[in-house]
Design an enzyme around this catalytic site. Structure first.
Site, PDB file in Angstrom:
ATOM      1  N   TYR A  19      -1.976  85.647  24.251  1.00  9.56           N
ATOM      2  CA  TYR A  19      -1.564  85.214  22.916  1.00  9.56           C
ATOM      3  C   TYR A  19      -1.304  83.710  22.903  1.00  9.56           C
ATOM      4  O   TYR A  19      -1.749  82.994  22.002  1.00  9.56           O
ATOM      5  CB  TYR A  19      -0.309  85.985  22.504  1.00  9.56           C
ATOM      6  CG  TYR A  19       0.035  85.891  21.038  1.00  9.56           C
ATOM      7  CD1 TYR A  19      -0.606  86.698  20.102  1.00  9.56           C
ATOM      8  CD2 TYR A  19       1.010  85.013  20.584  1.00  9.56           C
ATOM      9  CE1 TYR A  19      -0.290  86.625  18.757  1.00  9.56           C
ATOM     10  CE2 TYR A  19       1.334  84.925  19.245  1.00  9.56           C
ATOM     11  CZ  TYR A  19       0.690  85.742  18.333  1.00  9.56           C
ATOM     12  OH  TYR A  19       1.010  85.664  16.996  1.00  9.56           O
ATOM     13  N   SER A  44       0.986  79.845  15.751  1.00 12.95           N
ATOM     14  CA  SER A  44       2.246  80.538  16.008  1.00 12.95           C
ATOM     15  C   SER A  44       3.210  79.555  16.649  1.00 12.95           C
ATOM     16  O   SER A  44       2.804  78.476  17.095  1.00 12.95           O
ATOM     17  CB  SER A  44       1.998  81.714  16.965  1.00 12.95           C
ATOM     18  OG  SER A  44       3.202  82.251  17.478  1.00 12.95           O
TER      19      SER A  44
END
Length: 274
Positions: free
Chosen positions: A152, A139
């Site tokens: 995350y 990401s």
């Protein structure tokens, strides 16, 4: 991997978003597809859209024994495995203070554990194929840290490091395996809508805010990934925001953290948060 015709591609998290779009893009290019998702109905729906060369499987990528069994099942069903895309992922919004251990373990088990499990389980098959590629989805949060995204961030930074190490190992060993790490920016998927918001934020409000800034379609993301595989790219950035967020820590170093925190605080105030 220059051509996909007849190649066997394994995609986790194929029931929606980037996973589904990638399945359909590879199907158009003649690949045979092993499509999995924790939601069996979603996986089956994608397989039906992809056509006769696709099979669906229910798979929890955090379950190591299940992933190992899945790798053997797919190899048996298709005869070989050329391409593995470890795409399955979830989101969690919470500060370190308010996040529960259970929520942290849940996210890490899928976002990091799923990548490690999928890579380890399928790697022998991909090497044996003689023309293989492994794609792991990180990401833009694998470039910078963001408030309320510590779990995350931890997973996506780890996926980046794991994948870059794997690529070097394949080069040293001379194995016929390309390795790519994908860093999507804002993609119009259900990941925020399906996330756990341990911080108490309304999921619909969070999803609406995300959709305002998510500029890239899953179809565009899938095409970018396929082109990256064709070029054997080590790093695949998706969307203009990915290039910006990749550049920020290169230019500012750790100094980016203070203005990022101020922006995050401003955003919370505008949404009525604290």
């Amino acid at each position: 991997m220059k051509r996909f015709t007849g190649k066997v591609a394994v995609i986790t998290g194929a029931g929606s978003g980037i996973g589904r779009a990638l399945a359909l893009e590879l199907s158009r290019r003649g690949a045979r597809l092993a499509l999995s998702d924790v939601d069996a109905d979603r996986a089956e729906a994608t397989a039906k859209q992809a056509g006769a060369a696709a099979r669906s499987y229910r798979l929890d990528v955090s379950d190591r024994a299940a992933v190992l069994a899945h790798a053997e099942e797919v190899a048996g069903d298709f005869g070989e495995v050329n391409l593995v895309v470890n795409n399955a992922g979830v989101a969690l919004g919470a500060t370190v203070e308010e996040m529960s251990w259970e929520d942290y373990d849940w996210l890490m088990g899928i976002n990091l554990g799923g990548v490690v499990n999928g890579t380890k389980a399928f790697l022998p098959h991909v090497i044996a194929s003689g023309d293989g590629h492994i794609v792991n989805i990180s990401s833009v949060f694998g470039f910078i840290g963001v408030p309320t995204q510590s779990a995350y961030n931890a997973a996506k930074f780890a996926v980046r490091g794991f994948t870059e190490s794997l690529r070097q190992e394949m080069l040293i060993a001379g194995h016929p395996v390309g390795v790519s790490c994908v860093h999507p920016g804002g993609i119009k998927t259900n990941i925020v809508r399906d996330s756990r918001n341990a911080g108490g934020e309304d999921p619909e409000q969070a999803a609406a805010g995300f959709e305002k800034i998510a500029r890239t379609s899953p179809e565009k993301a899938a095409l970018t990934i396929v082109r990256g595989i064709e070029r054997r790219s080590a790093r695949i950035l998706i969307g203009p925001d990915a290039y910006v967020l990749d550049a920020i820590p290169r230019v500012l170093g750790a100094a980016y953290q203070r203005p990022a925190a101020m922006l995050a605080r401003l955003g919370l105030k505008q949404m009525g948060g604290h």
